[in-house]
Design a protein around this motif. Structure first.
Motif, PDB file in Angstrom:
ATOM      1  N   SER A 239       0.816  -1.219   0.000  1.00 40.18           N
ATOM      2  CA  SER A 239       0.000   0.000   0.000  1.00 40.18           C
ATOM      3  C   SER A 239       0.851   1.270   0.000  1.00 40.18           C
ATOM      4  O   SER A 239       0.349   2.345  -0.322  1.00 40.18           O
ATOM      5  CB  SER A 239      -0.948   0.008   1.196  1.00 40.18           C
ATOM      6  OG  SER A 239      -0.221  -0.048   2.399  1.00 40.18           O
TER       7      SER A 239
ATOM      8  N   THR B  45       3.767   3.190  -5.283  1.00 38.57           N
ATOM      9  CA  THR B  45       3.003   4.030  -6.198  1.00 38.57           C
ATOM     10  C   THR B  45       1.949   3.195  -6.923  1.00 38.57           C
ATOM     11  O   THR B  45       2.060   1.970  -7.019  1.00 38.57           O
ATOM     12  CB  THR B  45       3.923   4.685  -7.245  1.00 38.57           C
ATOM     13  OG1 THR B  45       4.487   3.661  -8.063  1.00 38.57           O
ATOM     14  CG2 THR B  45       5.021   5.499  -6.581  1.00 38.57           C
ATOM     15  N   ARG B  46       0.949   3.871  -7.429  1.00 42.64           N
ATOM     16  CA  ARG B  46      -0.121   3.191  -8.160  1.00 42.64           C
ATOM     17  C   ARG B  46       0.440   2.514  -9.415  1.00 42.64           C
ATOM     18  O   ARG B  46       0.015   1.418  -9.776  1.00 42.64           O
ATOM     19  CB  ARG B  46      -1.214   4.200  -8.524  1.00 42.64           C
ATOM     20  CG  ARG B  46      -2.432   3.583  -9.099  1.00 42.64           C
ATOM     21  CD  ARG B  46      -2.998   2.634  -8.110  1.00 42.64           C
ATOM     22  NE  ARG B  46      -4.410   2.860  -7.964  1.00 42.64           N
ATOM     23  CZ  ARG B  46      -5.179   2.073  -7.291  1.00 42.64           C
ATOM     24  NH1 ARG B  46      -4.680   1.028  -6.689  1.00 42.64           N
ATOM     25  NH2 ARG B  46      -6.435   2.317  -7.174  1.00 42.64           N
TER      26      ARG B  46
ATOM     27  N   GLN C 211       2.011  -0.772  -8.418  1.00 46.86           N
ATOM     28  CA  GLN C 211       0.991  -1.759  -8.095  1.00 46.86           C
ATOM     29  C   GLN C 211       0.371  -2.339  -9.363  1.00 46.86           C
ATOM     30  O   GLN C 211       0.176  -3.554  -9.467  1.00 46.86           O
ATOM     31  CB  GLN C 211      -0.103  -1.132  -7.215  1.00 46.86           C
ATOM     32  CG  GLN C 211       0.369  -0.747  -5.847  1.00 46.86           C
ATOM     33  CD  GLN C 211      -0.680   0.030  -5.071  1.00 46.86           C
ATOM     34  OE1 GLN C 211      -1.791   0.243  -5.534  1.00 46.86           O
ATOM     35  NE2 GLN C 211      -0.318   0.458  -3.867  1.00 46.86           N
ATOM     36  N   ILE C 212       0.078  -1.472 -10.334  1.00 45.77           N
ATOM     37  CA  ILE C 212      -0.513  -1.939 -11.590  1.00 45.77           C
ATOM     38  C   ILE C 212       0.499  -2.768 -12.371  1.00 45.77           C
ATOM     39  O   ILE C 212       0.140  -3.787 -12.975  1.00 45.77           O
ATOM     40  CB  ILE C 212      -1.042  -0.745 -12.416  1.00 45.77           C
ATOM     41  CG1 ILE C 212      -2.261  -0.128 -11.703  1.00 45.77           C
ATOM     42  CG2 ILE C 212      -1.412  -1.166 -13.832  1.00 45.77           C
ATOM     43  CD1 ILE C 212      -2.749   1.168 -12.302  1.00 45.77           C
TER      44      ILE C 212
ATOM     45  N   ILE D  86      -8.053  -4.143 -11.143  1.00 49.70           N
ATOM     46  CA  ILE D  86      -7.823  -2.772 -10.679  1.00 49.70           C
ATOM     47  C   ILE D  86      -9.069  -2.237  -9.990  1.00 49.70           C
ATOM     48  O   ILE D  86      -8.980  -1.583  -8.942  1.00 49.70           O
ATOM     49  CB  ILE D  86      -7.385  -1.864 -11.844  1.00 49.70           C
ATOM     50  CG1 ILE D  86      -5.981  -2.254 -12.305  1.00 49.70           C
ATOM     51  CG2 ILE D  86      -7.416  -0.399 -11.444  1.00 49.70           C
ATOM     52  CD1 ILE D  86      -5.536  -1.574 -13.581  1.00 49.70           C
TER      53      ILE D  86
ATOM     54  N   THR E  62      -9.122  -1.257  -6.057  1.00 47.16           N
ATOM     55  CA  THR E  62      -9.538   0.083  -5.660  1.00 47.16           C
ATOM     56  C   THR E  62     -10.682   0.022  -4.658  1.00 47.16           C
ATOM     57  O   THR E  62     -10.715   0.763  -3.681  1.00 47.16           O
ATOM     58  CB  THR E  62      -9.970   0.898  -6.894  1.00 47.16           C
ATOM     59  OG1 THR E  62      -8.888   0.917  -7.826  1.00 47.16           O
ATOM     60  CG2 THR E  62     -10.337   2.312  -6.517  1.00 47.16           C
TER      61      THR E  62
ATOM     62  N   GLU F 243      -7.583   2.667   2.128  1.00 46.87           N
ATOM     63  CA  GLU F 243      -7.327   3.977   1.532  1.00 46.87           C
ATOM     64  C   GLU F 243      -6.011   4.530   2.055  1.00 46.87           C
ATOM     65  O   GLU F 243      -5.730   4.523   3.252  1.00 46.87           O
ATOM     66  CB  GLU F 243      -8.477   4.919   1.875  1.00 46.87           C
ATOM     67  CG  GLU F 243      -8.511   6.179   1.049  1.00 46.87           C
ATOM     68  CD  GLU F 243      -8.802   5.936  -0.410  1.00 46.87           C
ATOM     69  OE1 GLU F 243      -8.307   6.718  -1.238  1.00 46.87           O
ATOM     70  OE2 GLU F 243      -9.510   4.969  -0.745  1.00 46.87           O
ATOM     71  N   LYS F 244      -5.183   5.058   1.146  1.00 51.88           N
ATOM     72  CA  LYS F 244      -3.896   5.640   1.515  1.00 51.88           C
ATOM     73  C   LYS F 244      -4.046   7.154   1.623  1.00 51.88           C
ATOM     74  O   LYS F 244      -4.622   7.788   0.757  1.00 51.88           O
ATOM     75  CB  LYS F 244      -2.860   5.254   0.457  1.00 51.88           C
ATOM     76  CG  LYS F 244      -1.468   5.761   0.753  1.00 51.88           C
ATOM     77  CD  LYS F 244      -0.442   5.132  -0.143  1.00 51.88           C
ATOM     78  CE  LYS F 244      -0.522   5.675  -1.536  1.00 51.88           C
ATOM     79  NZ  LYS F 244       0.590   5.284  -2.369  1.00 51.88           N
TER      80      LYS F 244
END
Length: 169
Positions: free
Chosen positions: A106, A109-110, A113-114, A158, A162, A167-168
């Motif tokens: 978590s 970075t997004r 993660q993707i 994804i 989400t 939540e970050k």
């Protein structure tokens, strides 16, 4: 703390198997795209747990999907193989940072993660469809299934990440 972790992973295991078997195996986008969202278990499983236990759990996860899907242990082999290669993929995506005790998925970075999820999906789908088709003479069919099923799985993955991740701030 550890009992909560076992309960959380057991619940994820059960819910992902049920979602895959009851919902996503019945979806046929364009006649051949069946998203395989149970791969999210490989994404969400804690990083610092014993690797041998993780590989066995992933094999059982794939075998459970195979029993309900009637797919001759293709899911089990693909899932266990990706569980084996997960540390290598993590080292490639996150660098050596993932080996530290304080590393959390978590906190990345997004894009990382993707990328991690994408590599898990592409590896799993490549193994799965190679076993399913078992012929390189149908290379275009193989590539079509890997790419389009992978895209469908990635989009749904994804969305689920989400919705169900903390939540970050």
């Amino acid at each position: 703390m550890t009992n909560n972790l076992y309960l959380q992973n057991g619940l994820r295991f059960l819910l992902l198997v049920l979602a895959q078997v009851l919902i996503f195996n019945r979806l046929n986008f364009l006649g051949f795209i069946n998203p395989m969202v149970y791969i999210l278990f490989l994404y969400w499983y804690p990083i610092k747990q014993r690797r041998s236990v993780f590989i066995i759990i992933c094999f059982i996860l794939g075998l459970a999907i195979d029993v309900f899907s009637d797919t001759l242990a293709f899911h089990a082999v693909a899932c266990a193989t990706m569980a084996f290669f997960r540390p290598t993929i993590m080292r490639f995506v996150f660098g050596v940072n993932y080996e530290f005790q304080s590393f959390k998925l978590s906190n990345t970075t997004r894009a990382q993660q993707i990328a991690f999820l994408t590599f898990l999906i592409l590896g799993h789908h490549t193994i799965f469809f190679l076993l399913e088709i078992f012929s390189l003479s149908h290379l275009l069919l193989l590539l079509k299934k890997i790419v389009f099923t992978g895209l469908g799985t990635l989009v749904l993955g994804i969305l689920m990440i989400t919705l169900f991740s903390a939540e970050k701030e």
